[in-house]
Design a protein around this motif. Structure first.
Motif, mmCIF file in Angstrom:
data_model
loop_
_atom_site.group_PDB
_atom_site.id
_atom_site.type_symbol
_atom_site.label_atom_id
_atom_site.label_comp_id
_atom_site.label_asym_id
_atom_site.label_seq_id
_atom_site.Cartn_x
_atom_site.Cartn_y
_atom_site.Cartn_z
ATOM 1 N N ASP A 327 -30.440 -1.599 16.976
ATOM 2 C CA ASP A 327 -29.292 -2.184 17.681
ATOM 3 C C ASP A 327 -28.045 -1.320 17.544
ATOM 4 O O ASP A 327 -27.235 -1.233 18.472
ATOM 5 C CB ASP A 327 -29.015 -3.593 17.167
ATOM 6 C CG ASP A 327 -29.848 -4.639 17.895
ATOM 7 O OD1 ASP A 327 -30.695 -4.248 18.720
ATOM 8 O OD2 ASP A 327 -29.655 -5.838 17.644
ATOM 9 N N THR A 476 -29.482 -8.410 17.153
ATOM 10 C CA THR A 476 -28.235 -8.848 16.520
ATOM 11 C C THR A 476 -27.730 -10.139 17.148
ATOM 12 O O THR A 476 -27.278 -11.052 16.449
ATOM 13 C CB THR A 476 -27.167 -7.750 16.635
ATOM 14 O OG1 THR A 476 -27.639 -6.578 15.969
ATOM 15 C CG2 THR A 476 -25.852 -8.189 16.028
ATOM 16 N N LYS A 479 -29.689 -12.914 15.741
ATOM 17 C CA LYS A 479 -29.328 -13.179 14.341
ATOM 18 C C LYS A 479 -28.020 -13.965 14.243
ATOM 19 O O LYS A 479 -27.880 -14.869 13.420
ATOM 20 C CB LYS A 479 -29.213 -11.869 13.573
ATOM 21 C CG LYS A 479 -30.530 -11.179 13.295
ATOM 22 C CD LYS A 479 -30.305 -9.848 12.588
ATOM 23 C CE LYS A 479 -31.615 -9.116 12.349
ATOM 24 N NZ LYS A 479 -31.385 -7.784 11.722
ATOM 25 N N LEU A 514 -24.929 -8.611 8.654
ATOM 26 C CA LEU A 514 -25.523 -8.000 9.845
ATOM 27 C C LEU A 514 -25.597 -6.484 9.722
ATOM 28 O O LEU A 514 -26.614 -5.869 10.054
ATOM 29 C CB LEU A 514 -24.707 -8.376 11.089
ATOM 30 C CG LEU A 514 -24.657 -9.850 11.463
ATOM 31 C CD1 LEU A 514 -23.685 -10.066 12.625
ATOM 32 C CD2 LEU A 514 -26.043 -10.352 11.839
#
Length: 669
Positions: A327, A476, A479, A514
């Motif tokens: 990502d 992401t 998440k 993250l």
């Protein structure tokens, strides 16, 4: 215009990339095409469109045949390996294509032969003789006036004189019609500056008829009615956009009827001419609709230079993904290449972008907002009755502006600007935390209702950020939404369009970082050390494996044979077929490659081979070799080598003995 996601009927959206040339493994600059198209495809799916996304590999042509011969391979075996690498890189970058077409696919080859025959039968293709200049790397013919300083106008390389019998497509017949199409469809070019390039450089000087067959090589789709000719690579490659949907001149399938014309061709700026002159004329001659738009995006440079193996500045997407995450690499590509200007990538710039946007701005916002929600309210927040404070109203206005800018920019394919709009909201949220100071509010029980409102506003903005960032960073985005425990309608784009405060309440989960901040100095030092280790590899190899003596080229006079052995001696050698499943350089040795082999057992085997001078890793993956399987293991430059592969060495060149087509584990007798 963006589609209303609540609309019951789905409007189609057909998007394609330029198919990747199967000369070698694609570098990070080649990856921008499929990643950009993936962003657009994911966004359109979010907006309720029925999307079909086509990408693939371009596998014919003179240059491919030469690459294969240089490796001692048949062209089909060579392109099988490289095409598999291309697809693996696309998959690594989480590209959500619907079909990966290969120009060696049988349905494509048959359709191209029928296209050629149709154009010939109606007089749009005719037989003649070509004499002029030819650029082998670009597979392109040029007149003397089109050359730039006597060299190829596209790549700047030397051209060669060429003369051969060939078939030609009557471009000149359609020139006026094409110019009229440009005038009637100003939206055809993206960015619009590409139009002036095509008109001034090609249409105004006058189009020369296009060579569409060759006789000087054989690796291509044969012309059925004239077997000495193979179909020119650009007619072959460009046709994939319709053959990939099932087009055929004698009857096309439901998919073609549903999705054609293409809504967007995503290509590099260096091949705009082929897609806005040759391709539209081919379609006009076939009587088919033209694509609605062609997006000729800029290049990704390394610093200020174009990526090139000869310059030693090539970066690979899978290598970057292993270091930074998929990502993060996607985000960099999609946020750092402007709409109409070349972008740039270096390790330094990637680390700086990663830390500034992903670790500090986005990651920090999500982590501390969720942590405070858990700390002060057990993870549960109620929707505020109103935006009571000016800071709240300012934050909501910033969120509304980010959403409006996002849709406007994404609909115009200005992805870097759209990323900036989203990240601007994340920065505003961090400022909002500083303005409201939740840790101070938490000290006064009377301020707890206000603290609830502050944290709700932050989590609501995070939800919006998670949705808007999903096309850029799919994992992401997922998440983020998972950490704030939203699902169903609250993850849909419609909930963002419906305004601020869509959630009645929030029950957030535990915060999970993250993006961990990168120590730039440490990582750059590690990268430099790796590069220096490669440069010093020869010395390290000599220290560990013994010095290699000078070898003279073998001749009948100087070939020396070892003493004779008995059949019993030979029977002690266990030769097996093994498939190279992975290959990489040995960090401390310039000459060694580390091969991972499937020898027919359940356990992968590692073998070090001193063939790095003659073979790149991407030329070996997927090949099958002869393995001395019972050789005593030895440690070379820190790697345990569990055997040896067979190769021929004449003193100047080394050729690995390949046995493709034989099952791994087979005995060699």
């Amino acid at each position: 215009m963006c589609q209303n996601p609540n609309h019951k009927g789905k409007e189609k959206f057909y998007i394609t990339t330029a198919i990747a040339y199967t000369s070698r493994k694609p570098h990070i600059g080649n990856v921008y095409d499929p990643v950009l198209a993936d962003l657009i495809a994911r966004y359109k799916r979010m907006m309720g469109f029925d999307v079909f996304y086509l990408t693939g590999s371009d596998e014919h042509g003179q240059k491919i045949g030469e690459y294969a011969r240089a490796q001692g391979m048949e062209p089909k075996a060579y392109v099988d390996g490289v095409s598999a690498q291309i697809r693996a890189v696309w998959d690594c970058m989480n590209v959500s294509y619907d079909r990966f077409i290969r120009t060696t696919d049988r349905d494509h080859e048959q359709a191209v032969q029928k296209i050629f025959k149709k154009l010939y039968d109606q007089g749009d293709i005719y037989k003649g003789t070509y004499e002029g200049k030819y650029c082998v790397p670009c597979e392109s013919f040029f007149t003397a006036s089109q050359l730039r300083d006597g060299k190829c106008p596209d790549c700047g390389r030397e051209v060669v004189d060429a003369k051969e019998e060939a078939y030609f497509l009557r471009l000149s017949k359609y020139q006026d019609r094409l110019a009229a199409y440009y005038d009637d469809h100003p939206e055809f070019f993206l960015p619009d500056s590409r139009r002036a390039e095509m008109v001034n450089n090609f249409l105004k000087p006058g189009l020369s008829d296009l060579c569409v067959s060759r006789t000087s090589f054989t690796w291509g789709i044969p012309v059925e009615f004239d077997p000495g000719h193979v179909i020119y690579v650009w007619l072959d490659a460009l046709s994939n956009y319709i053959t990939g949907l099932g087009y055929s001149p004698d009857g096309s399938g439901e998919k073609y009827t549903k999705y054609w014309p293409a809504d967007l061709h995503v290509i590099g700026k260096d091949i705009v001419r082929f897609h806005t002159i040759y391709w539209p004329i081919i379609l006009m001659a076939l009587g088919e609709p033209l694509p609605r738009q062609v997006l000729g995006h800029p290049w990704l440079l390394v610093g200020e230079d174009k990526m090139s193996k000869s310059k030693g500045n090539v970066l690979y997407a899978d290598d970057l993904a292993r270091r930074f995450g998929v990502d993060a690499v996607r985000y960099y590509l999609l946020s750092e290449i402007p709409f109409a200007q070349d972008g740039s990538i270096t390790y330094e710039s990637l680390i700086a972008k990663y830390n500034a946007d992903l670790a500090n701005t986005l990651g920090n916002l999500v982590n501390r907002s969720i942590a405070m929600t858990n700390k002060y309210f057990g993870g549960v927040l109620a929707r505020p009755a109103s935006a009571a404070e000016e800071t709240d109203r300012d934050l909501r206005a910033a969120a509304a502006q980010a959403v409006a800018d996002y849709f406007r920019l994404m609909d115009a394919y200005r992805n870097a600007d759209a990323a900036d709009a989203v990240m601007a909201l994340a920065r505003r949220c961090n400022k909002y935390i500083d303005e409201t100071a939740p840790w101070v509010l938490a000290k006064d029980e009377a301020s707890l209702p206000r603290l609830n409102d502050v944290l709700y506003n932050l989590i609501e903005c995070i939800r919006i950020l998670g949705i808007l960032l999903t096309p850029f960073m799919p994992e992401t985005g997922e998440k983020i939404l998972s950490q704030i425990a939203v699902s169903g309608g609250l993850t849909e784009i419609a909930s963002v369009q419906n305004g601020f405060g869509a959630a009645e309440s929030y029950h957030v989960g535990a915060p999970v970082p993250l993006f961990a901040r990168i120590d730039a100095a440490k990582m750059l030092a590690e990268i430099q050390a790796e590069n220096e280790a490669k440069a010093a590899g020869e010395a390290a190899l000599e220290n560990e494996a013994g010095k290699e003596t000078h070898k003279e080229p073998q001749t009948a006079e100087n070939v020396a044979f070892l003493p004779q052995i008995t059949i019993d001696d030979f029977a002690k050698i266990d030769l097996r077929v093994a498939e190279i499943t992975d290959c990489e350089p040995v960090k401390k040795a310039k000459k060694l490659l580390k091969l991972t082999l499937n020898d027919g057992t359940d356990t992968p085997r590692t073998v070090c081979s001193g063939i790095a001078k003659w073979y790149a890793p991407d030329q070996l993956r997927g090949r099958r070799v002869v393995l001395v399987s019972n050789l005593k293991p030895a440690v070379l430059c820190g790697v345990e080598s569990q055997g040896m592969i067979l190769a021929a060495d004449d003193g100047e060149d080394v050729k690995v003995l390949f046995v493709d087509g034989v099952a791994p584990g087979s005995r060699v007798r």
